[in-house]
Design a protein around this motif. Structure first.
Motif, PDB file in Angstrom:
ATOM      1  N   PHE A   5       0.848  -1.183   0.000  1.00  0.00           N
ATOM      2  CA  PHE A   5       0.000   0.000   0.000  1.00  0.00           C
ATOM      3  C   PHE A   5       0.890   1.240   0.000  1.00  0.00           C
ATOM      4  O   PHE A   5       1.810   1.350   0.820  1.00  0.00           O
ATOM      5  CB  PHE A   5      -0.891   0.033   1.247  1.00  0.00           C
ATOM      6  CG  PHE A   5      -1.693  -1.221   1.472  1.00  0.00           C
ATOM      7  CD1 PHE A   5      -2.813  -1.482   0.705  1.00  0.00           C
ATOM      8  CD2 PHE A   5      -1.324  -2.138   2.444  1.00  0.00           C
ATOM      9  CE1 PHE A   5      -3.556  -2.640   0.914  1.00  0.00           C
ATOM     10  CE2 PHE A   5      -2.051  -3.296   2.665  1.00  0.00           C
ATOM     11  CZ  PHE A   5      -3.174  -3.552   1.899  1.00  0.00           C
ATOM     12  N   PRO A   6       0.619   2.211  -0.873  1.00  0.00           N
ATOM     13  CA  PRO A   6       1.401   3.453  -0.838  1.00  0.00           C
ATOM     14  C   PRO A   6       1.038   4.311   0.374  1.00  0.00           C
ATOM     15  O   PRO A   6      -0.138   4.409   0.756  1.00  0.00           O
ATOM     16  CB  PRO A   6       1.011   4.149  -2.143  1.00  0.00           C
ATOM     17  CG  PRO A   6      -0.315   3.584  -2.508  1.00  0.00           C
ATOM     18  CD  PRO A   6      -0.332   2.180  -1.995  1.00  0.00           C
ATOM     19  N   VAL A   7       2.055   4.890   1.004  1.00  0.00           N
ATOM     20  CA  VAL A   7       1.848   5.837   2.109  1.00  0.00           C
ATOM     21  C   VAL A   7       1.563   7.197   1.480  1.00  0.00           C
ATOM     22  O   VAL A   7       2.353   7.702   0.684  1.00  0.00           O
ATOM     23  CB  VAL A   7       3.087   5.915   3.012  1.00  0.00           C
ATOM     24  CG1 VAL A   7       2.892   6.975   4.091  1.00  0.00           C
ATOM     25  CG2 VAL A   7       3.354   4.552   3.647  1.00  0.00           C
ATOM     26  N   VAL A   8       0.445   7.801   1.861  1.00  0.00           N
ATOM     27  CA  VAL A   8       0.080   9.091   1.270  1.00  0.00           C
ATOM     28  C   VAL A   8       0.066  10.215   2.296  1.00  0.00           C
ATOM     29  O   VAL A   8      -0.253  11.361   1.952  1.00  0.00           O
ATOM     30  CB  VAL A   8      -1.298   9.008   0.575  1.00  0.00           C
ATOM     31  CG1 VAL A   8      -1.233   8.071  -0.626  1.00  0.00           C
ATOM     32  CG2 VAL A   8      -2.387   8.562   1.549  1.00  0.00           C
ATOM     33  N   GLY A   9       0.418   9.910   3.531  1.00  0.00           N
ATOM     34  CA  GLY A   9       0.466  10.958   4.530  1.00  0.00           C
ATOM     35  C   GLY A   9       0.660  10.393   5.918  1.00  0.00           C
ATOM     36  O   GLY A   9       0.738   9.177   6.119  1.00  0.00           O
ATOM     37  N   SER A  10       0.760  11.297   6.892  1.00  0.00           N
ATOM     38  CA  SER A  10       0.920  10.883   8.277  1.00  0.00           C
ATOM     39  C   SER A  10       0.193  11.871   9.171  1.00  0.00           C
ATOM     40  O   SER A  10      -0.136  12.984   8.758  1.00  0.00           O
ATOM     41  CB  SER A  10       2.400  10.813   8.653  1.00  0.00           C
ATOM     42  OG  SER A  10       3.010  12.085   8.487  1.00  0.00           O
ATOM     43  N   LEU A  11      -0.065  11.455  10.419  1.00  0.00           N
ATOM     44  CA  LEU A  11      -0.757  12.295  11.395  1.00  0.00           C
ATOM     45  C   LEU A  11       0.198  12.639  12.524  1.00  0.00           C
ATOM     46  O   LEU A  11       1.209  11.956  12.735  1.00  0.00           O
ATOM     47  CB  LEU A  11      -1.991  11.570  11.936  1.00  0.00           C
ATOM     48  CG  LEU A  11      -3.046  11.151  10.901  1.00  0.00           C
ATOM     49  CD1 LEU A  11      -4.215  10.468  11.592  1.00  0.00           C
ATOM     50  CD2 LEU A  11      -3.535  12.339  10.089  1.00  0.00           C
ATOM     51  N   PRO A  12      -0.101  13.686  13.277  1.00  0.00           N
ATOM     52  CA  PRO A  12       0.813  14.108  14.345  1.00  0.00           C
ATOM     53  C   PRO A  12       1.092  13.038  15.386  1.00  0.00           C
ATOM     54  O   PRO A  12       2.161  13.027  15.994  1.00  0.00           O
ATOM     55  CB  PRO A  12       0.088  15.309  14.963  1.00  0.00           C
ATOM     56  CG  PRO A  12      -0.782  15.836  13.875  1.00  0.00           C
ATOM     57  CD  PRO A  12      -1.219  14.642  13.093  1.00  0.00           C
TER      58      PRO A  12
END
Length: 859
Positions: free
Chosen positions: A178-185
């Motif tokens: 799965f491609p990583v498209v972002g992250s959260l704090p």
């Protein structure tokens, strides 16, 4: 079934499977999206990823819909944690029947791994077969694991050499990415799962179901494949994938690739950080088990074979109480597709196990609930790997299955998905009527009443629930009771026909009209109570005392005939028990010939009533005739197991020699089969019966069955085993005894020939031809068959050779050669003196056939 086929089938049939009926109008895939809370205050990169996204579920995982994309948020620390990826069929192509494996597609131990901006899923299933022993000073309960929970990517350095060796010797395949498209704090990772779950996943593919409808998939059609729904609850993420294949159809080869669709339910669930404490398997108690090899074991061996049983996590709310409610009961849901009239019987079948758990120290251990309605829970889904469900599957298949999904690290049962095909009700109803139309006044006609059918359904469900509780079949329980006990009302109505409901003995076939037997099918028996106690009861106060007490309790299974366990569901078990006449399916009673004779009597009485019972329904008449004939032949074949029969000691299989079936009992079996047994099939050829079923070929079918009774007795493997028995025991029934008894039964009276005698004589010719052809080839076929068998099963060369023995090098062959001239002379004389033309021609043909036998292998 030939032994080779039985072995291959057993090796392919160790797992029980699941199924479902799902309402396409349910809102699983259509939960109302909710706006993302606090989106405006999120960091810039997060806002960009989730800007405009709608939340469709939040728990340990979170899921969002953004345009055509489905985004899943992995919680902090998810990478490296052990998880289970379970896949099940949700909807199948029209006409497909999920008969062999049910609906389960795959169940894999896995973990997430990150490489750059990609999250991979690595299959760790095979790594559970190799484990390091418990670290010094570490946990010591049976099944306790070493430093890192298996499946986890531990950060601690591997300090023991064995840990280094295991961690560096093998890797599992990457099965999805799965491609990583972002992250959260908080450290969560946002993945785009759209492309992966809109395509076929090799490790969890739906391709195999296409073969059920004659379709050969070539490729996935991306324009017609999509995510059909997402559900997030607890520790689990469930994704439904609607996959359309372009496939060639065998029924229309010139049509070109055609679309064929299937819907798969993928469940990904995080496993407990600390696995449930496992319980060691014991060869005396028949639990499904997770086998593995332990290196540097606690007891000091460099390499050791270990196994943990499969069982639910059941813990007492009050550990000090002798009888306590569990913290969390085992809960089964009745699927939304189950007809209301059958629900009370299904519930009763599940709850039959309550007394077994009470004997193990648990009150109210099991409960049964209706599945929530779409209004109560629009996202409830029966393929969810975190729930237990019993489903109604409207397909053309007479069966039921009780599969389980387990944590392979500890054997903990995570869920059970029982599958019931409605046709099993009619199938068992015909079976029951065939045996008991003259015994049970409530079973005079077909179909049976709802009440009688429901009672049988309760039994079927209880058996399948037993599988989900961890219990394998117990086929030796079929012969735990004597014929006298089974005809005594006080005994039979309390204990039923078997000592375990996990037997395939099913019914008390020996019960006769007037005996007063009313409990004609299996109930929870003494073995079941003891087995549940072994799996779920409390033993000892620490790991050492637990091991001692478990071992001591397991020894009681070898001392009480009612607690014996044996089956033939693996190559190892077949090797041990395939010659044991006590290990039977679809038969009951300790005295084989007597029990068979009584069962045949019941079938013959029912055959006389078949027309009246079916009320002129031609299809019902024909199908019931088929059930009766199949059961009749099965009873007769059970007697054949007495030949060369050996009964292993019911311990660990190592301490004592097996016991041979007495010579007199083997002789009685041959005489019964080729006399009264073969003749008992004659009523099936009555013109008023057989011509209603098959105008063409009906008579010949019975002739072939009778001929096969001789062929079975004269099989090369049986001849070889009898010769081996005689070498070890001078008073054992020998291959020469067999030949003489068969000759007396088949060729003893040549004054005239009935259809049965003609069939038996043709069977003798065929069997002798097979034996002599094998002798002429010098056993060359044995080597080929043994090699083929070893390619299918993990057998030693010696074991494989024994199982394909043709008898070519036994003393039976020279005896057969020596007997043929005199037999030919007698047949020629019988032909000359026969009064009837048919007898004259038959004996002349038999003499000709014997003459041909004499020439096989001769220079």
């Amino acid at each position: 079934m030939p032994l080779t086929s039985k072995l291959i089938a057993a090796a392919a049939a160790t797992a029980a499977i699941t199924a479902l009926v799902f309402d396409p109008g349910a809102a699983f895939a259509q939960a109302v999206p909710q706006p993302v809370a606090g989106a405006a205050s999120q960091p810039a990169d997060t806002a960009a990823v989730l800007q405009g996204a709608q939340r469709i579920g939040a728990a340990r995982f979170s899921a969002y819909r953004k345009g055509a994309s489905t985004l899943v948020v992995l919680p902090p620390g998810a990478v490296g944690k052990p998880l289970l990826w379970y896949t099940e069929l949700v909807r199948v192509p029209a006409g497909a029947v999920t008969a062999d494996k049910g609906l389960q597609v795959s169940s894999l131990l896995a973990r997430f791994e990150r490489v750059g901006n990609i999250i991979h899923v690595r299959d760790l299933s095979t790594t559970q077969k190799r484990r390091a022993g418990v670290s010094p000073g570490g946990p010591t309960l049976p099944g306790a694991q070493a430093n890192d929970p298996p499946g986890a990517a531990g950060a601690d350095p591997k300090v023991r050499p064995i840990d280094v060796a295991l961690s560096s010797s093998e890797t599992g395949a990457l099965i999805a990415s799965f491609p990583v498209v972002g992250s959260l704090p908080d450290g969560s990772t946002v993945l785009d799962v759209t492309a992966t779950f809109s395509n076929d996943i090799g490790a969890a593919t739906g391709r195999s179901i296409l073969a059920k409808v004659g379709a050969v998939p070539a490729a996935v059609d991306p324009s017609k494949s999509y995510i059909d729904g997402v559900r997030v609850r607890g520790d689990a993420l469930t994704v439904r994938s609607h996959i359309t294949f372009l496939a060639g159809l065998k029924s229309e080869p010139m049509a070109g690739p055609q679309p064929v669709s299937v819907v798969l339910g993928h469940s990904i669930v995080f496993l407990p950080e600390q696995p449930m404490v496992g319980r060691p398997a014991n060869p005396r108690v028949g639990f499904f088990q997770n086998d593995y090899t332990e290196f540097e074991s606690e007891r000091g061996s460099a390499q050791d074979k270990q196994a943990l049983i499969g069982r639910f996590r059941l813990e007492k709310a009050d550990p000090a109480a002798p009888l306590s409610d569990p913290i969390k009961p085992i809960t089964y849901y009745l699927g939304r597709g189950m007809p209301e009239r059958w629900k009370p019987y299904v519930k009763a079948g599940v709850l039959q196990w309550l007394p077994a758990f009470e004997a193990a120290g648990f009150s109210n251990a099991i409960r049964v609930l209706d599945a929530p309605t779409p209004e109560q829970d629009p996202e409830w889904s029966p393929e969810d790997v975190t729930i237990n469900v019993i489903r109604w599957v409207p397909q053309e298949n007479i069966n039921a299955m009780g599969p389980r999904v387990t944590d392979p690290r500890s054997g903990e049962t995570l869920s059970a998905h029982i599958q019931i095909w409605p046709a099993v009700i009619e199938g068992f109803g015909q079976y029951y009527w065939a045996l008991f139309s003259s015994v049970d006044a409530g079973a005079r006609t077909l179909p049976l009443s709802t009440e009688k059918s429901g009672a049988l359904l309760s039994y079927i469900v209880a058996h399948e629930v037993g599988h989900t509780l961890g219990l394998m079949h117990n086929q030796i329980a079929s012969t735990a009771h004597t014929v006298a006990q089974m005809r005594q009302p006080e005994f039979a109505n309390r204990y039923g026909p078997n000592s375990s409901i996990m037997a395939y003995g099913r019914f008390n076939q020996v019960a006769q009209p007037g005996d007063g037997i009313t409990q004609l099918w299996s109930v929870i028996g003494p073995y079941d109570l003891a087995a549940i106690k072994y799996g779920y009861g409390r033993f000892g106060s620490d790991s050492a005392s637990e091991r001692r007490e478990l071992a001591a309790f397991a020894e009681t299974f070898a001392r009480d005939r009612r607690l014996f366990w044996a089956s033939e569901e693996s190559a190892e078990l077949i090797s041990r028990f395939h010659l044991d006449p006590r290990v039977l399916t679809e038969n009951t009673g300790a005295e084989r010939v007597q029990a068979t004779r009584l069962g045949v009597s019941n079938l013959r009485r029912s055959l006389d009533q078949l027309d009246a019972a079916t009320g002129g329904d031609a299809k019902l008449y024909a199908s019931t005739y088929g059930v009766m004939l199949s059961r009749h032949v099965g009873l007769l074949k059970s007697v054949n197991r007495l030949l060369a029969g050996v009964m292993p000691a019911m311990d660990d299989g190592k301490s004592r020699l097996p016991t041979q079936v007495p010579a007199a009992e083997q002789k009685q079996a041959v005489q019964y089969l080729l006399g009264e047994g073969a003749a008992s099939l004659e009523p099936y050829t009555a013109p008023a019966v057989v011509e209603r079923v098959s105008v063409y070929g009906g008579y010949a079918a019975i002739d072939r069955l009778q001929a096969g009774m001789v062929s079975d007795l004269m099989a090369g493997s049986t001849v070889a085993l009898l010769e081996s028995q005689r070498r070890s025991n001078p008073v054992a029934y020998s291959s020469l005894d067999l030949g003489k008894d068969i000759n007396a039964a088949v060729w003893g009276d040549l004054k005239s020939s009935s259809p049965t005698q003609r069939a038996l004589q043709r069977g003798y010719i065929d069997a002798a031809k097979d034996l002599l052809n094998a002798w002429a080839k010098g056993g060359a076929d044995e080597r080929k068959m043994a090699e083929a068998l070893r390619a299918e099963l993990p057998l030693t060369p010696a074991a494989a050779q024994a199982m394909v023995e043709t008898g070519d090098d036994t003393v039976f062959i020279p005896w057969l050669h020596a007997s043929l001239p005199a037999l030919k002379t007698r047949l020629e004389a019988a032909s000359r003196s026969a009064a009837a033309e048919a007898d004259r021609l038959h004996f002349a043909d038999m003499a000709l056939q014997v003459g041909r036998l004499q020439k096989i292998g001769m220079p």
